[in-house]
Design a protein around this motif. Structure first.
Motif, PDB file in Angstrom:
ATOM      1  N   GLU A  66       0.883  -1.198   0.045  1.00 34.33           N
ATOM      2  CA  GLU A  66       0.023  -0.197  -0.092  1.00 34.33           C
ATOM      3  C   GLU A  66       0.675   1.267  -0.091  1.00 34.33           C
ATOM      4  O   GLU A  66       0.203   2.431  -0.166  1.00 34.33           O
ATOM      5  CB  GLU A  66      -0.988   0.094   1.185  1.00 34.33           C
ATOM      6  N   ARG A 114       1.074   3.734  -3.100  1.00 33.43           N
ATOM      7  CA  ARG A 114       0.428   5.037  -3.579  1.00 33.43           C
ATOM      8  C   ARG A 114       0.874   6.496  -2.956  1.00 33.43           C
ATOM      9  O   ARG A 114       1.065   7.578  -3.602  1.00 33.43           O
ATOM     10  CB  ARG A 114      -1.072   4.629  -2.616  1.00 33.43           C
ATOM     11  N   TYR A 126      -7.822   6.930  -7.097  1.00 29.29           N
ATOM     12  CA  TYR A 126      -6.947   5.642  -7.019  1.00 29.29           C
ATOM     13  C   TYR A 126      -7.780   4.493  -7.485  1.00 29.29           C
ATOM     14  O   TYR A 126      -8.955   4.066  -6.793  1.00 29.29           O
ATOM     15  CB  TYR A 126      -6.525   5.687  -5.634  1.00 29.29           C
ATOM     16  N   TYR A 179      -7.553   0.492  -7.627  1.00 24.13           N
ATOM     17  CA  TYR A 179      -6.966  -0.607  -7.379  1.00 24.13           C
ATOM     18  C   TYR A 179      -7.413  -1.775  -8.020  1.00 24.13           C
ATOM     19  O   TYR A 179      -8.611  -2.268  -8.200  1.00 24.13           O
ATOM     20  CB  TYR A 179      -7.504  -1.017  -5.968  1.00 24.13           C
ATOM     21  N   LEU A 213      -9.845  -1.681   0.814  1.00 21.10           N
ATOM     22  CA  LEU A 213      -9.613  -0.909  -0.073  1.00 21.10           C
ATOM     23  C   LEU A 213     -10.442   0.023  -0.806  1.00 21.10           C
ATOM     24  O   LEU A 213     -10.322   1.361  -0.999  1.00 21.10           O
ATOM     25  CB  LEU A 213      -8.735  -1.600  -1.254  1.00 21.10           C
ATOM     26  N   GLN A 270     -11.118   3.296   1.009  1.00 21.21           N
ATOM     27  CA  GLN A 270     -10.411   4.300   1.112  1.00 21.21           C
ATOM     28  C   GLN A 270     -10.762   5.714   0.401  1.00 21.21           C
ATOM     29  O   GLN A 270     -11.689   5.462  -0.566  1.00 21.21           O
ATOM     30  CB  GLN A 270      -9.002   3.894   0.549  1.00 21.21           C
ATOM     31  N   ASN A 290     -11.629   8.319  -2.184  1.00 23.09           N
ATOM     32  CA  ASN A 290     -11.416   8.616  -3.510  1.00 23.09           C
ATOM     33  C   ASN A 290     -10.774   7.221  -4.425  1.00 23.09           C
ATOM     34  O   ASN A 290     -10.054   7.433  -5.101  1.00 23.09           O
ATOM     35  CB  ASN A 290     -10.175   9.678  -3.986  1.00 23.09           C
ATOM     36  N   SER A 291     -11.049   6.259  -3.898  1.00 16.35           N
ATOM     37  CA  SER A 291     -10.634   4.971  -4.461  1.00 16.35           C
ATOM     38  C   SER A 291     -11.788   4.197  -5.134  1.00 16.35           C
ATOM     39  O   SER A 291     -12.928   4.125  -4.939  1.00 16.35           O
ATOM     40  CB  SER A 291      -9.996   3.953  -3.410  1.00 16.35           C
ATOM     41  N   VAL A 342     -12.218   0.096  -6.689  1.00 15.18           N
ATOM     42  CA  VAL A 342     -11.454  -1.265  -6.908  1.00 15.18           C
ATOM     43  C   VAL A 342     -12.084  -1.944  -8.151  1.00 15.18           C
ATOM     44  O   VAL A 342     -13.250  -1.919  -8.390  1.00 15.18           O
ATOM     45  CB  VAL A 342     -11.663  -2.409  -5.855  1.00 15.18           C
TER      46      VAL A 342
END
Ligand SMILES: Nc1nc2c(ncn2[C@@H]2O[C@H](COP(=O)(O)OP(=O)(O)OP(=O)(O)O)[C@@H](O)[C@H]2O)c(=O)[nH]1
Ligand SMILES: [K+]
Ligand SMILES: [Mg+2]
Length: 399
Positions: free
Chosen positions: A153, A156, A243, A245, A259, A262, A264-265, A267
């Motif tokens: 991690e 990032r 972001y 993932y 994940l 998190q 602004n993420s 997946v």
């Protein structure tokens, strides 16, 4: 000594300096020195255009999105999936060596997606093709930072640091500091709130480092030394970053869940084509594009062909919309009629400064033209903002 060596030296000195009240001024000065050197490093070598071979891609469409990430995280696989343009993908690192553009058709807008070589720690100082890649990122509207969900991690943070070193600020707003250089009068230092990170002396010292002896500085928030340096340098670019993932097919559900939560993420899995629609929706949201449909008098708007405006580039007022169509429109304009969430009632008569919303319908009324009656589907007595529904888009608009 070269710029890179001087940067290394200052970084080493900062690393071995303890952080406390006594070293505060010294550290502040080192930060300013470092920022100055990094700005120097960014200046393109004499006689070059800056972009570099294989990276000069013409802007196309309504917005530009760059894929930034370590090697082999799946950037090229993602470009191929989202745009249909093939970009070579393979299990070895640095498969991609240049900038490969593709186009995403989304919400009747065209968005240019750029695949780029992987970048590594030290990219900002010129490792690999780091400098060229970062220059392309800077030319974009938003960044998708692609990360391998199965890897550390820390990646990032490393990438964020590399981008920050060249003046990119991700998901931040500019510091609330008013700063203006003057010809005379010395330094005037003021603040509208209590300052816990910086005081007058430290501020003077940093300005001194920049050889600024006359200026007005007003802190409107409890800003840091880094914030002040950003404002003095004045060349920072504030960008949205999502972001991404990838490869969640190879990790456990608990990790996916963590994940996904998190900030602004998003997946995804390119291999299983998982959650790509969510990624596109998120990208669209962050770009803040505004689609405006033009309605000729007595006719239906063409809901397949919007004018696309952007708050970041140019703005979204009626004036911006008119200029977007043609510069000559404004001089003959009487007012516009607006349907959509920006209107208080349908249709609302609006002037040049009215702010348009995504999916608004606008009819231009010229000085000589007669306005259209309020009858029809979007009745003038309709109150309150309401989205023009998909059904209304498909049904004929009676006029
Ligand atoms: N398990 C898994 N593997 C994937 C996924 N997406 C891509 N890969 C694999 O990851 C490897 C690297 O993919 P690329 O698309 O070449 O990655 P890249 O980021 O473009 O790599 P560089 O161009 O070298 O920086 C390939 O072997 C892909 O098949 C995914 O969702 N899951
Ligand atoms: K690869
Ligand atoms: Mg690639």
């Amino acid at each position: 000594m070269g710029i890179l060596e001087r940067i290394k030296e200052i970084e080493a000195e900062m690393a071995r300096t303890q952080k406390n009240k006594a070293t505060e001024y010294h550290l502040g000065q080192l930060k300013a020195k470092l920022a100055k050197l990094r700005t120097q490093l960014l200046e393109p070598p004499k006689g070059s255009s800056g972009a570099g071979e294989g990276f000069e891609v013409t802007k196309f469409g309504h917005g530009r999105v760059a894929l930034i990430g370590f090697p082999s995280v799946g950037k090229s696989t993602l470009l191929t999936l989202l745009t249909g343009t093939h970009s070579e993908a393979a299990s070895y690192e640095f498969t991609t060596l240049t900038c490969i553009p593709g186009i995403i058709n989304y919400n009747d807008a065209k968005i240019q997606l750029l695949d780029l070589p992987g970048i590594i720690e030290g990219a900002s100082e010129g490792k690999g093709r780091g400098r060229q890649v970062i220059a392309v990122a800077k030319s974009s509207d938003i960044v998708l930072m692609v990360l391998d969900a199965s890897k550390s991690e820390g990646h990032r943070q490393i990438l964020t640091k590399e981008l920050e070193a060249v003046g990119l600020r991700l998901n931040k707003r500019p510091p609330q500091i008013y700063f203006k250089k003057k010809k005379t009068g010395g330094i005037s230092f003021n603040s509208t709130c209590a300052l816990t990170h910086i005081d007058e002396k430290l501020c003077y010292q940093i300005l001194h480092e920049y050889k600024i002896h006359n200026a007005e500085v007003l802190f409107r928030e409890d800003a840091t030394v880094d914030d002040l340096i950003d404002v003095i340098e004045g060349n920072r670019k504030y960008m949205k970053c999502v972001y991404v993932y990838n490869k969640i097919d190879v990790i456990g559900i608990d990790d996916v869940d963590r994940l996904a939560r998190q900030p602004n993420s998003v997946v995804i899995s390119c291999n299983l084509k998982l959650n790509l629609d969510r990624l596109l929706a998120r990208m669209w949201e962050e770009m803040g594009l505004v689609r405006v449909y033009s309605k000729p008098q007595g006719q239906q708007p063409d809901f397949t062909d919007p004018f696309v405006l952007s708050t970041d580039r140019g703005g979204c007022t009626v004036e911006d919309f008119c200029n977007h169509i043609h510069r000559s429109i404004i001089k003959d304009l009487k007012y516009v009629l607006v349907w959509g969430t920006s209107a208080r009632h349908y249709p609302q008569h609006c002037g040049l400064s009215h702010n348009l919303h995504d999916e608004d319908v606008v009819q231009i009324v010229k000085k000589k033209e007669k306005e259209e009656g309020g009858r029809g589907r979007f009745k003038s007595h309709t109150t309150g903002p309401a989205r023009i529904s998909d059904r209304e888009k498909k049904a004929p608009l009676k006029t």
